[in-house]
Design a protein around this motif. Structure first.
Motif, PDB file in Angstrom:
ATOM      1  N   THR A  63       6.153   9.327  19.110  1.00 40.41           N
ATOM      2  CA  THR A  63       5.771   9.260  20.519  1.00 40.41           C
ATOM      3  C   THR A  63       6.595   8.202  21.259  1.00 40.41           C
ATOM      4  O   THR A  63       7.280   7.382  20.640  1.00 40.41           O
ATOM      5  CB  THR A  63       4.285   8.896  20.636  1.00 40.41           C
ATOM      6  N   ARG A  64       6.499   8.196  22.577  1.00 38.91           N
ATOM      7  CA  ARG A  64       7.271   7.238  23.367  1.00 38.91           C
ATOM      8  C   ARG A  64       6.920   5.781  23.026  1.00 38.91           C
ATOM      9  O   ARG A  64       7.821   4.963  22.828  1.00 38.91           O
ATOM     10  CB  ARG A  64       7.080   7.508  24.863  1.00 38.91           C
ATOM     11  N   GLN A  99      -1.427   9.902  18.900  1.00 40.00           N
ATOM     12  CA  GLN A  99      -0.803   8.822  19.658  1.00 40.00           C
ATOM     13  C   GLN A  99      -1.100   7.472  19.001  1.00 40.00           C
ATOM     14  O   GLN A  99      -0.208   6.633  18.838  1.00 40.00           O
ATOM     15  CB  GLN A  99      -1.320   8.828  21.098  1.00 40.00           C
ATOM     16  N   LEU A 122       8.487   4.885  19.727  1.00 40.62           N
ATOM     17  CA  LEU A 122       9.938   4.737  19.775  1.00 40.62           C
ATOM     18  C   LEU A 122      10.362   3.304  20.062  1.00 40.62           C
ATOM     19  O   LEU A 122      11.425   2.860  19.615  1.00 40.62           O
ATOM     20  CB  LEU A 122      10.525   5.677  20.838  1.00 40.62           C
ATOM     21  N   TRP A 123       9.541   2.571  20.808  1.00 38.44           N
ATOM     22  CA  TRP A 123       9.877   1.181  21.121  1.00 38.44           C
ATOM     23  C   TRP A 123      10.026   0.381  19.838  1.00 38.44           C
ATOM     24  O   TRP A 123      10.980  -0.396  19.675  1.00 38.44           O
ATOM     25  CB  TRP A 123       8.793   0.562  22.009  1.00 38.44           C
TER      26      TRP A 123
END
Length: 304
Positions: free
Chosen positions: A291-292, A226, A295-296
């Motif tokens: 990861t989320r 992460q 992605l940003w």
């Protein structure tokens, strides 16, 4: 009959050894000397573009439609130089990352020797990009001071999978666009030669970066993945958003404020960037680095 149990990690070490040896052989068989293989002597022919027009930040906009052919060609020459300048900036970071990684390691290891070969390649590439930008009639396009400072921090702190995945990000994005430019007869011949040299030699660098990223992530837990996913995504954002320097428009004789507005809203250019990163995103996802939170950053840079 007694079975032979392989030592843990032995196969991986052998694979890494074999990959490095293959890359060294490839480098011996197919490498270039830009000092002699790029036509530096012929004066710049201004009837050519500096990059494929479809890769221009203004292609597909109302402003692009209003430009004369001479203005379009000048803009693409400035844009090509800006991308090359960003490449030089990151290649200097890359060299520091690789040197730190192999500092005081076994010099008889083919991976060590390949690392030095890659650094030598990058030195030649940076000189090649610098001479190419000068010949295009462009100034030095240095990233913003804040980005330069972050680059220093990256060079000092990134290691392991974060270093090699970040290297891969920069190389993959350049690779896709340069494959288009080197085949495009509208692009000035010496730039096509530069792109061809870079594509051929960087293909070996990308192979090594992928293998090292996978190798360093073996056994990595969720928390580490992460965190590293976020650091790689941040590096990708600052690399890609630095490629088109804001000064290119003024140097091409355009209205900077209007050009910036239309470039930022240009869906065609955003689509080009996303297409260039399709394979990269697939690789990062396979490594658990998409990861989320990451992605940003990729969405902000129009990479996904």
């Amino acid at each position: 009959m007694t079975a032979t149990v392989p030592e843990p990690g032995l196969n991986q070490a052998e694979d890494r050894h074999d990959t490095a040896e293959r890359l060294l052989r490839s480098s011996e068989e197919l490498s270039f000397d830009p000092a002699t293989q790029v036509d530096w002597e012929t004066p710049l022919d201004r009837s050519y573009h500096g990059m494929s027009p479809e890769w221009s930040s203004l292609y597909g906009t109302a402003y692009w439609d209003e430009l004369t052919e001479d203005e379009r060609r000048e803009l693409t020459r400035q844009e090509s130089a800006s991308v090359a300048s960003t490449g030089i900036w990151f290649e200097m970071i890359l060299q520091q990352l690789v040197l730190r990684d192999f500092y005081a390691k076994d010099p008889t290891d083919p991976a060590f020797q390949w690392a030095l070969t890659e650094i030598a390649d990058e030195c030649r590439h940076s000189i090649m990009f610098a001479r190419g930008s000068e010949k295009l009639g462009a100034p030095a396009y240095i990233p913003k001071r804040s980005v330069v400072t972050l680059g220093r921090l990256c060079a000092m702190t990134y290691s392991g999978e974060a270093a090699y995945a970040s290297i891969l990000v920069a190389e993959e994005v350049l690779d896709v666009m340069q494959r288009d430019w080197m085949r495009d007869e509208r692009v000035v011949p010496f730039v096509r030669t530069i792109n061809n040299i870079h594509v051929v030699e960087e293909s070996r660098h990308m192979k090594f970066a992928r293998e090292e990223t996978r190798e360093r992530l073996k056994g990595a837990g969720r928390l580490r993945r992460q965190y590293q996913a976020l650091t790689v995504a941040a590096a990708a954002y600052f690399i890609v958003t630095s490629m088109w320097n804001e000064q290119i428009y003024a140097n091409a004789g355009l209205d900077t404020q209007r050009a910036l507005r239309e470039a930022r809203a240009n869906e065609h250019h955003k689509s080009q960037l996303r297409c260039s990163c399709a394979g990269l995103m697939e690789f990062l996802s396979s490594c658990g680095l998409l990861t989320r939170p990451a992605l940003w950053f990729y969405r902000r840079a129009n990479l996904i």
